[in-house]
Design an enzyme around this catalytic site. Sequence first.
Site, short mmCIF file in Angstrom:
data_model
loop_
_atom_site.label_atom_id
_atom_site.label_comp_id
_atom_site.label_asym_id
_atom_site.label_seq_id
_atom_site.Cartn_x
_atom_site.Cartn_y
_atom_site.Cartn_z
N GLU A 9 56.50 39.11 -10.79
CA GLU A 9 56.24 39.91 -9.58
C GLU A 9 56.37 41.38 -9.97
O GLU A 9 57.39 41.77 -10.52
CB GLU A 9 57.26 39.61 -8.49
CG GLU A 9 57.38 38.15 -8.08
CD GLU A 9 58.66 37.90 -7.30
OE1 GLU A 9 59.11 38.81 -6.58
OE2 GLU A 9 59.23 36.81 -7.43
N ARG A 53 49.85 36.14 -5.06
CA ARG A 53 50.22 36.72 -3.77
C ARG A 53 50.17 38.23 -3.89
O ARG A 53 50.67 38.81 -4.86
CB ARG A 53 51.63 36.26 -3.38
CG ARG A 53 52.08 36.77 -2.01
CD ARG A 53 53.52 36.34 -1.73
NE ARG A 53 54.01 36.93 -0.49
CZ ARG A 53 55.29 37.20 -0.23
NH1 ARG A 53 56.21 36.91 -1.14
NH2 ARG A 53 55.66 37.73 0.90
N TYR A 55 50.96 41.73 -1.55
CA TYR A 55 51.54 42.17 -0.28
C TYR A 55 52.14 43.55 -0.40
O TYR A 55 52.31 44.09 -1.50
CB TYR A 55 52.57 41.17 0.23
CG TYR A 55 53.73 40.87 -0.69
CD1 TYR A 55 55.01 41.36 -0.43
CD2 TYR A 55 53.57 40.06 -1.82
CE1 TYR A 55 56.08 41.07 -1.25
CE2 TYR A 55 54.64 39.76 -2.66
CZ TYR A 55 55.89 40.27 -2.37
OH TYR A 55 56.94 39.99 -3.20
N ASP A 57 55.31 45.65 -0.02
CA ASP A 57 56.75 45.41 -0.02
C ASP A 57 57.48 46.57 0.65
O ASP A 57 56.88 47.57 1.06
CB ASP A 57 57.23 45.22 -1.47
CG ASP A 57 58.57 44.50 -1.54
OD1 ASP A 57 58.96 43.87 -0.55
OD2 ASP A 57 59.23 44.56 -2.59
N GLU A 63 52.87 45.01 -3.99
CA GLU A 63 53.47 44.06 -4.93
C GLU A 63 52.48 42.94 -5.22
O GLU A 63 51.81 42.43 -4.32
CB GLU A 63 54.77 43.48 -4.37
CG GLU A 63 55.41 42.46 -5.31
CD GLU A 63 56.91 42.26 -5.09
OE1 GLU A 63 57.44 41.27 -5.61
OE2 GLU A 63 57.54 43.09 -4.40
N THR A 66 52.12 37.00 -9.66
CA THR A 66 51.15 36.13 -10.32
C THR A 66 51.27 34.71 -9.80
O THR A 66 52.31 34.29 -9.30
CB THR A 66 51.37 36.07 -11.85
OG1 THR A 66 52.61 35.40 -12.12
CG2 THR A 66 51.37 37.44 -12.49
N TRP A 419 53.48 29.35 -1.07
CA TRP A 419 53.60 28.77 -2.42
C TRP A 419 53.52 27.24 -2.40
O TRP A 419 53.05 26.64 -3.36
CB TRP A 419 54.90 29.22 -3.08
CG TRP A 419 54.95 30.68 -3.37
CD1 TRP A 419 55.71 31.63 -2.74
CD2 TRP A 419 54.18 31.39 -4.34
NE1 TRP A 419 55.47 32.87 -3.26
CE2 TRP A 419 54.54 32.76 -4.25
CE3 TRP A 419 53.23 31.01 -5.29
CZ2 TRP A 419 53.97 33.74 -5.07
CZ3 TRP A 419 52.66 31.99 -6.11
CH2 TRP A 419 53.04 33.33 -6.00
#
EC number: 6.3.1.19
Length: 452
Positions: A9, A53, A55, A57, A63, A66, A419
């Site tokens: 991340e 993902r 988004y 943050d 952010e 993977t 997820w």
Amino acid sequence: MQRRIMGIETEFGVTCTFHGHRRLSPDEVARYLFRRVVSWGRSSNVFLRNGARLYLDVGSHPEYATAECDNLIQLVNHDRAGERVLEELLIDAEQRLAEEGIGGDIYLFKNNTDSAGNSYGCHENFLVARAGEFSRISDVLLPFLVTRQLICGAGKVLQTPKAATFCLSQRAEHIWEGVSSATTRSRPIINTRDEPHADAEKYRRLHVIVGDSNMSESTTMLKVGTAALVLEMIEAGVSFRDFALDNPIRAIREVSHDVTGRRPVRLAGGRQASALDIQREYHARAVEHLQNREPDPQVTQVVELWGRMLDAVETQDFAKVDTEIDWVIKRKLFQRYQDRHGFELADPKIAQLDLAYHDIKRGRGVFDVLQRKGLVKRITEDETIEAAVDTPPQTTRAKLRGEFITAAQEAGRDFTVDWVHLKLNDQAQRTVLCKDPFRSVDERVERLIASM
């Protein structure tokens, strides 16, 4: 666990320079960046067709997390794909600013600190078995992670009241705890919040938040590869010398300030050892472990670079690693710039160069310029990175998520994913729970896709 699910991340720093027009706050810049995402995803928190993902943050930091990967090259490709995804948002946002008459250049930095002293992270995730002592993992891993910056730090010029000094790690000054369930308040080395994103009876997720964001593909591979290998050795019962640190937080700063790796850090019980001593021990165990495990060219490559980097630190001759390790590449760049222009390390031009190294925009970022000139080593190719922008890893659960998202978008269907869940937001609210991150084929998902 020789085949392990891993992910990275990355939070990106954002700034914008304006062409004489009204200035935008970081929040407003972030909204411009994510406007296209919100237009199709109805949210600034979305999953992409490649299983990742994306988004916004805390603190207006974009952010990118993977998708689940199960080998190192795959992970490096998907980490680099994140840079491409963010670069596309940057270009789109700059066009919107121009169209609205604001005009400005947006910068996204894959680094860990800004000029105001704020820090943002690069978190590594490793799937581990639920069975076994988690405390033993953290006990053995902690000294390794505190000293790992010696081999894979991103490098940073730290301005102190006395003088400017070159440090190994960007993140070291901002870590306040060894092991904790918090991420922002105390910034631990290892985060213990139990969110496995998998079958909780079988697995838990080790969340390492101490690492730097790396530009060099080789450094990323070394950072994650060494940690995964140490984890594997702990699980296999390999015994290590006791390097329990007296004060991990003091030690991490002491290590960061010493490019020789020889400064002693205090261990529990009053003993002392240097970062080089500690890394040598873990590397020696890894070399022995390779004799007893299935051959894996990627792991062999990691252990070879690890040893070569430790030799370079010991001799202070970095010629054999100066195209592979971020902090070494960066320090060499600074030294050449200083020699050419007669600058001190404290000169603002060096701070500017430090920041520009992490600029992800191709053709502008300093690391990209070095890469184009062949001055940094590649372990991936542009084609595989571009493929990873749209295509999930084909060997993990990410494949199911990516295929579901692609099918739903092309069919114009409303859906929700995270997820572990894939859900069609129709009258039946059909949902598939994917608890096995190793599983890339699932008849339930195939049926759900076929029903669209």
